[in-house]
Write a protein that holds these residues in place. Structure first.
Motif, PDB file in Angstrom:
ATOM      1  N   PHE A  40       0.605  -1.010  -0.447  1.00  0.00           N
ATOM      2  CA  PHE A  40       0.221   0.397   0.121  1.00  0.00           C
ATOM      3  C   PHE A  40       0.787   1.437  -0.367  1.00  0.00           C
ATOM      4  O   PHE A  40       0.738   2.231  -0.663  1.00  0.00           O
ATOM      5  CB  PHE A  40      -0.795  -0.373   0.968  1.00  0.00           C
ATOM      6  CG  PHE A  40      -1.698   1.382   0.951  1.00  0.00           C
ATOM      7  CD1 PHE A  40      -2.694   1.655   0.313  1.00  0.00           C
ATOM      8  CD2 PHE A  40      -1.367   2.358   2.033  1.00  0.00           C
ATOM      9  CE1 PHE A  40      -3.730   2.752   0.569  1.00  0.00           C
ATOM     10  CE2 PHE A  40      -1.829   3.643   2.267  1.00  0.00           C
ATOM     11  CZ  PHE A  40      -3.295   3.915   1.387  1.00  0.00           C
ATOM     12  N   HIS A  41       2.083   1.021   1.021  1.00  0.00           N
ATOM     13  CA  HIS A  41       3.088   2.244   1.072  1.00  0.00           C
ATOM     14  C   HIS A  41       3.141   2.387  -0.350  1.00  0.00           C
ATOM     15  O   HIS A  41       3.251   3.445  -1.029  1.00  0.00           O
ATOM     16  CB  HIS A  41       3.850   2.172   1.606  1.00  0.00           C
ATOM     17  CG  HIS A  41       4.487   3.316   1.851  1.00  0.00           C
ATOM     18  ND1 HIS A  41       5.237   4.790   1.986  1.00  0.00           N
ATOM     19  CD2 HIS A  41       6.204   3.367   1.395  1.00  0.00           C
ATOM     20  CE1 HIS A  41       5.526   5.275   2.043  1.00  0.00           C
ATOM     21  NE2 HIS A  41       6.675   5.009   1.286  1.00  0.00           N
ATOM     22  N   ARG A  42       3.835   1.684  -1.045  1.00  0.00           N
ATOM     23  CA  ARG A  42       4.675   1.942  -2.811  1.00  0.00           C
ATOM     24  C   ARG A  42       3.339   1.941  -3.125  1.00  0.00           C
ATOM     25  O   ARG A  42       4.456   2.855  -4.513  1.00  0.00           O
ATOM     26  CB  ARG A  42       5.216   0.141  -2.477  1.00  0.00           C
ATOM     27  CG  ARG A  42       6.277  -0.411  -1.777  1.00  0.00           C
ATOM     28  CD  ARG A  42       7.281  -1.732  -2.131  1.00  0.00           C
ATOM     29  NE  ARG A  42       6.407  -2.178  -1.512  1.00  0.00           N
ATOM     30  CZ  ARG A  42       6.252  -3.456  -1.945  1.00  0.00           C
ATOM     31  NH1 ARG A  42       6.459  -3.710  -3.621  1.00  0.00           N
ATOM     32  NH2 ARG A  42       5.624  -4.862  -1.377  1.00  0.00           N
ATOM     33  N   SER A  43       2.132   1.487  -2.894  1.00  0.00           N
ATOM     34  CA  SER A  43       1.685   2.483  -4.431  1.00  0.00           C
ATOM     35  C   SER A  43       0.619   3.950  -3.836  1.00  0.00           C
ATOM     36  O   SER A  43       0.110   4.580  -4.996  1.00  0.00           O
ATOM     37  CB  SER A  43       0.368   0.775  -4.518  1.00  0.00           C
ATOM     38  OG  SER A  43      -0.202   1.333  -2.875  1.00  0.00           O
ATOM     39  N   PRO A 236      -3.984  -4.694  -3.932  1.00  0.00           N
ATOM     40  CA  PRO A 236      -4.225  -6.070  -3.168  1.00  0.00           C
ATOM     41  C   PRO A 236      -3.092  -6.986  -2.812  1.00  0.00           C
ATOM     42  O   PRO A 236      -1.449  -6.094  -3.440  1.00  0.00           O
ATOM     43  CB  PRO A 236      -4.974  -7.174  -4.180  1.00  0.00           C
ATOM     44  CG  PRO A 236      -4.690  -6.028  -5.603  1.00  0.00           C
ATOM     45  CD  PRO A 236      -4.340  -5.256  -5.207  1.00  0.00           C
ATOM     46  N   ILE A 237      -3.026  -8.446  -2.523  1.00  0.00           N
ATOM     47  CA  ILE A 237      -1.021  -8.807  -2.723  1.00  0.00           C
ATOM     48  C   ILE A 237      -0.720  -8.950  -3.778  1.00  0.00           C
ATOM     49  O   ILE A 237      -1.597  -9.795  -4.668  1.00  0.00           O
ATOM     50  CB  ILE A 237      -1.539 -10.131  -2.324  1.00  0.00           C
ATOM     51  CG1 ILE A 237      -1.915  -9.557  -0.174  1.00  0.00           C
ATOM     52  CG2 ILE A 237       0.051 -10.658  -1.778  1.00  0.00           C
ATOM     53  CD1 ILE A 237      -1.963 -10.956   0.332  1.00  0.00           C
ATOM     54  N   THR A 238       0.256  -8.542  -3.778  1.00  0.00           N
ATOM     55  CA  THR A 238       0.763  -9.103  -5.741  1.00  0.00           C
ATOM     56  C   THR A 238       1.048 -10.235  -6.361  1.00  0.00           C
ATOM     57  O   THR A 238       1.915 -11.632  -5.226  1.00  0.00           O
ATOM     58  CB  THR A 238       2.342  -8.477  -5.960  1.00  0.00           C
ATOM     59  OG1 THR A 238       1.296  -6.724  -6.408  1.00  0.00           O
ATOM     60  CG2 THR A 238       2.490  -8.778  -7.380  1.00  0.00           C
ATOM     61  N   THR A 239       0.278 -11.140  -7.108  1.00  0.00           N
ATOM     62  CA  THR A 239       0.454 -12.481  -7.074  1.00  0.00           C
ATOM     63  C   THR A 239       1.478 -12.842  -8.192  1.00  0.00           C
ATOM     64  O   THR A 239       2.501 -12.346  -8.815  1.00  0.00           O
ATOM     65  CB  THR A 239      -0.485 -12.912  -7.335  1.00  0.00           C
ATOM     66  OG1 THR A 239      -1.074 -12.510  -8.814  1.00  0.00           O
ATOM     67  CG2 THR A 239      -2.391 -12.782  -5.824  1.00  0.00           C
ATOM     68  N   VAL A 258       4.143  -3.827  -7.635  1.00  0.00           N
ATOM     69  CA  VAL A 258       2.861  -3.668  -6.730  1.00  0.00           C
ATOM     70  C   VAL A 258       1.792  -3.401  -7.804  1.00  0.00           C
ATOM     71  O   VAL A 258       1.431  -2.364  -8.850  1.00  0.00           O
ATOM     72  CB  VAL A 258       2.378  -2.504  -6.238  1.00  0.00           C
ATOM     73  CG1 VAL A 258       1.761  -2.306  -5.287  1.00  0.00           C
ATOM     74  CG2 VAL A 258       3.822  -2.325  -4.520  1.00  0.00           C
ATOM     75  N   VAL A 259       0.440  -4.083  -7.677  1.00  0.00           N
ATOM     76  CA  VAL A 259      -0.538  -3.711  -8.673  1.00  0.00           C
ATOM     77  C   VAL A 259      -2.024  -3.201  -7.797  1.00  0.00           C
ATOM     78  O   VAL A 259      -1.921  -4.019  -6.703  1.00  0.00           O
ATOM     79  CB  VAL A 259      -1.816  -4.957  -9.052  1.00  0.00           C
ATOM     80  CG1 VAL A 259      -2.548  -5.286 -10.288  1.00  0.00           C
ATOM     81  CG2 VAL A 259      -0.097  -5.770  -9.831  1.00  0.00           C
ATOM     82  N   CYS A 260      -2.445  -2.051  -8.231  1.00  0.00           N
ATOM     83  CA  CYS A 260      -3.440  -2.127  -7.646  1.00  0.00           C
ATOM     84  C   CYS A 260      -4.564  -0.713  -8.899  1.00  0.00           C
ATOM     85  O   CYS A 260      -4.096  -0.400  -9.636  1.00  0.00           O
ATOM     86  CB  CYS A 260      -2.727  -0.247  -6.717  1.00  0.00           C
ATOM     87  SG  CYS A 260      -2.210   0.900  -7.759  1.00  0.00           S
ATOM     88  N   GLU A 261      -4.968  -0.418  -8.010  1.00  0.00           N
ATOM     89  CA  GLU A 261      -6.686   0.171  -8.894  1.00  0.00           C
ATOM     90  C   GLU A 261      -6.127   1.824  -9.544  1.00  0.00           C
ATOM     91  O   GLU A 261      -5.633   1.925  -8.556  1.00  0.00           O
ATOM     92  CB  GLU A 261      -7.858   0.464  -8.246  1.00  0.00           C
ATOM     93  CG  GLU A 261      -7.775   1.082  -6.615  1.00  0.00           C
ATOM     94  CD  GLU A 261      -9.261   1.276  -6.444  1.00  0.00           C
ATOM     95  OE1 GLU A 261     -10.252   0.971  -6.717  1.00  0.00           O
ATOM     96  OE2 GLU A 261      -8.779   1.651  -4.544  1.00  0.00           O
ATOM     97  N   ASP A 371      -8.102  -9.204  -5.804  1.00  0.00           N
ATOM     98  CA  ASP A 371      -7.883  -8.864  -4.588  1.00  0.00           C
ATOM     99  C   ASP A 371      -8.480  -9.844  -3.724  1.00  0.00           C
ATOM    100  O   ASP A 371      -9.775 -10.135  -4.136  1.00  0.00           O
ATOM    101  CB  ASP A 371      -8.670  -7.100  -3.641  1.00  0.00           C
ATOM    102  CG  ASP A 371      -7.794  -7.195  -2.705  1.00  0.00           C
ATOM    103  OD1 ASP A 371      -6.952  -8.033  -1.933  1.00  0.00           O
ATOM    104  OD2 ASP A 371      -8.760  -6.058  -2.252  1.00  0.00           O
ATOM    105  N   GLN A 372      -8.159 -10.218  -2.766  1.00  0.00           N
ATOM    106  CA  GLN A 372      -8.573 -12.016  -2.415  1.00  0.00           C
ATOM    107  C   GLN A 372      -9.223 -11.636  -1.321  1.00  0.00           C
ATOM    108  O   GLN A 372      -8.851 -11.309  -0.187  1.00  0.00           O
ATOM    109  CB  GLN A 372      -7.363 -12.701  -1.792  1.00  0.00           C
ATOM    110  CG  GLN A 372      -7.005 -13.325  -3.072  1.00  0.00           C
ATOM    111  CD  GLN A 372      -5.715 -14.550  -2.900  1.00  0.00           C
ATOM    112  OE1 GLN A 372      -5.955 -15.782  -1.711  1.00  0.00           O
ATOM    113  NE2 GLN A 372      -4.810 -15.077  -3.243  1.00  0.00           N
ATOM    114  N   LEU A 373     -10.361 -12.145  -0.499  1.00  0.00           N
ATOM    115  CA  LEU A 373     -11.267 -12.342   0.752  1.00  0.00           C
ATOM    116  C   LEU A 373     -10.234 -12.677   1.400  1.00  0.00           C
ATOM    117  O   LEU A 373     -10.588 -12.028   3.247  1.00  0.00           O
ATOM    118  CB  LEU A 373     -12.388 -12.875   0.216  1.00  0.00           C
ATOM    119  CG  LEU A 373     -13.074 -12.811  -0.083  1.00  0.00           C
ATOM    120  CD1 LEU A 373     -14.358 -13.477  -0.407  1.00  0.00           C
ATOM    121  CD2 LEU A 373     -14.029 -11.422  -0.136  1.00  0.00           C
TER     122      LEU A 373
END
Length: 496
Positions: A40-43, A236-239, A258-261, A371-373
């Motif tokens: 999150f900090h990185r995104s 979310p956690i990068t897969t 990092v993957v994000c919206e 994003d995983q539950l």
């Protein structure tokens, strides 16, 4: 195309396949320490800072990352190999992926191996701001009293072993002592965690931890400010699949991807005692009081995530977007926001609440984020008191609806009790996992056993109007194999 590892050498490539920082990274000075360098900090904060440096050449605001937990070592080693560079990839259904290499982080110190360097950085007069993303549980706050949990093992350890701390407070104490003695100047500590009044909490917890050192406590009160802020971006956690797709697209190896919206928001109280970056030039909003914005986000978006996390898991889903695209769950969540949260929110200047809620629902359905539950549900013992209980307590005061909130809490109990649905297993990832599971299992015989966890629920068990609805919801979940029918029955229950 030649395969390369993302590092400083890649920045000198003649035909880069991704957007690179154009400023001179070797001229960056460290003005910000960030504790808790997660995705999150990185995104979010680091990306905002990267954009500001690009825009106005703000070279005095480079970032030094700090890792305090043993689990941080893997990221530390990966970032070190990449010269602290990493990529942020924005994925949205309606647009092409936007991919940018972030260069605002110039250093990273792994505290457990090198605490002395952390102390020196905290004391460094060039450092003007310390930002934090240490998760809700990292503050060691007793949920019942709202004060520092002095009995927590790590807090006790730090009080007795000041030279080799484990908590953020132990590191800050040692570094701030040096800053005070060396006249390093005032400092701003900016919490960026999902906690209402996060700056106030950080101030209260730190001052409590320093209660045995009156001179240092007095110095902190005079020389450090703790602005509250609200942050938002689903990250979310990068897969492994994300990394493979990135590699296939760019022939670039990035172990810290990092993957994000695309949506992001950062609202901060402008209370910086020793200067700050001009983040407003890249979209950050500075306000006098962030309280109403915090409450809106925590009780709508974060709570909404928890609603989907527990109910979606019980319905057999794996990903947030799957649960959000389920019409029944979406309708339940919309009712939760409309009938239970919205009536207890304060006016939010400049925000169209109906539009905000619609945007939240749309963001949850993004299938590209994956994003995983299970990520949403982890450490819920720290999240539920911040995200769900304020709504419940406010509705108890107002005499308002509790049907949906009660079902969500009951679903959490069942989630802890029965970590498998339709053959899909999950692990209760929570610092209180043992107690949660014990009380959840006890709830088979004593329906209110789960609510007896006062560290989470406080005195909620004494509120009969809630416990009646909660017991009914838990009975239904335990005695029915069709969770969807129970959810459907709650839709339309706008009053008690």
């Amino acid at each position: 195309m030649k395969t390369q590892l993302l590092n400083n050498a890649y920045l000198r490539t003649t035909s880069p396949s991704v957007q690179l920082p154009e400023y001179e990274r070797d001229k960056l000075n460290i003005g910000i320490l960030h504790i808790g360098v997660g995705a999150f900090h990185r995104s979010h904060q680091a990306l905002y800072t990267n954009e500001l440096i690009e825009k106005i050449n703000a070279l005095s605001w480079g970032i030094c990352g700090i890792g305090l937990l043993p689990a941080d070592k893997e990221l530390f080693l990966a970032l070190k190999k990449q010269d602290y560079l990493y990529t942020v990839q924005v994925k949205e259904p309606a647009e092409t992926s936007n991919t940018v290499v972030v260069g605002s982080m110039r250093e990273y110190i792994f505290g457990p191996d090198d605490p002395e360097s952390v102390f020196k950085k905290i004391a460094d007069p060039k450092v003007k701001i310390i930002t934090l993303t240490i998760t809700e549980g990292g503050y060691s706050c007793n949920q019942t009293t709202g004060e520092l949990d002095n009995k927590a093992p790590n807090i006790q350890y730090d009080l007795q072993n000041p030279g080799m701390p484990k908590t953020v407070y132990g590191y800050l104490r040692k570094g701030l002592i040096r800053r005070m003695k060396n006249e390093g100047g005032p400092l701003t500590i900016l919490s960026c965690d999902n906690i209402q009044h996060n700056g106030d909490m950080m101030s209260r917890m730190l001052l409590s931890f320093l209660s045995t050192d009156k001179p240092l406590q007095d110095w902190v009160q005079e020389n450090i400010t703790f602005p509250n802020c609200m942050v938002d971006r689903i990250t979310p956690i990068t897969t492994p699949e994300d990394r493979q797709l990135f590699y296939d697209s760019f022939q670039l190896i990035d172990h810290c991807l990092v993957v994000c919206e695309s949506f992001r928001q950062w609202i901060i109280e402008d209370k910086f005692i020793s200067g700050r970056p001009e983040w407003e030039k890249v979209g950050v909003q500075f306000v006098d009081d962030v309280g109403s914005y915090e409450k809106m986000k925590l009780q709508l978006l974060n709570a909404g995530h928890s609603v989907l996390g527990f109910l979606g898991s019980l319905c057999g889903y794996i990903y947030v977007h799957e649960a959000a695209q389920d019409e029944l769950l979406s309708q339940f969540l919309k009712g939760f926001m409309d009938y239970e949260v919205t009536p207890v929110l304060d006016p939010v200047p400049g925000i169209d609440l109906e539009k905000y809620k619609k945007t939240v629902l749309e963001r949850f359905t993004n299938p590209f984020i994956k994003d995983q539950l299970r990520r949403i549900c982890l450490e819920s013992s720290a999240k539920i008191p911040k995200f769900i209980l304020p709504t419940i307590n406010n509705q108890l005061e107002k005499g308002g609806s509790l049907h949906r909130s009660a079902l969500v809490v009951a679903a959490w109990c069942v989630y802890c009790m029965r970590p498998e649905i339709n053959g899909k297993k999950w692990i209760i990832e929570d610092v209180m996992a043992k107690e949660l599971q014990e009380k959840a299992l006890e709830s088979r015989k004593n329906r209110l056993a789960f609510l007896k966890i006062t560290a989470v629920f406080g005195n909620l068990i004494e509120e009969e109007r809630f416990t009646i609805i909660y017991e009914q919801a838990l009975d239904q979940l335990l005695n029915s194999k069709n969770v969807r029918e129970i959810i459907a029955a709650r839709i339309g229950s706008e009053s008690d």
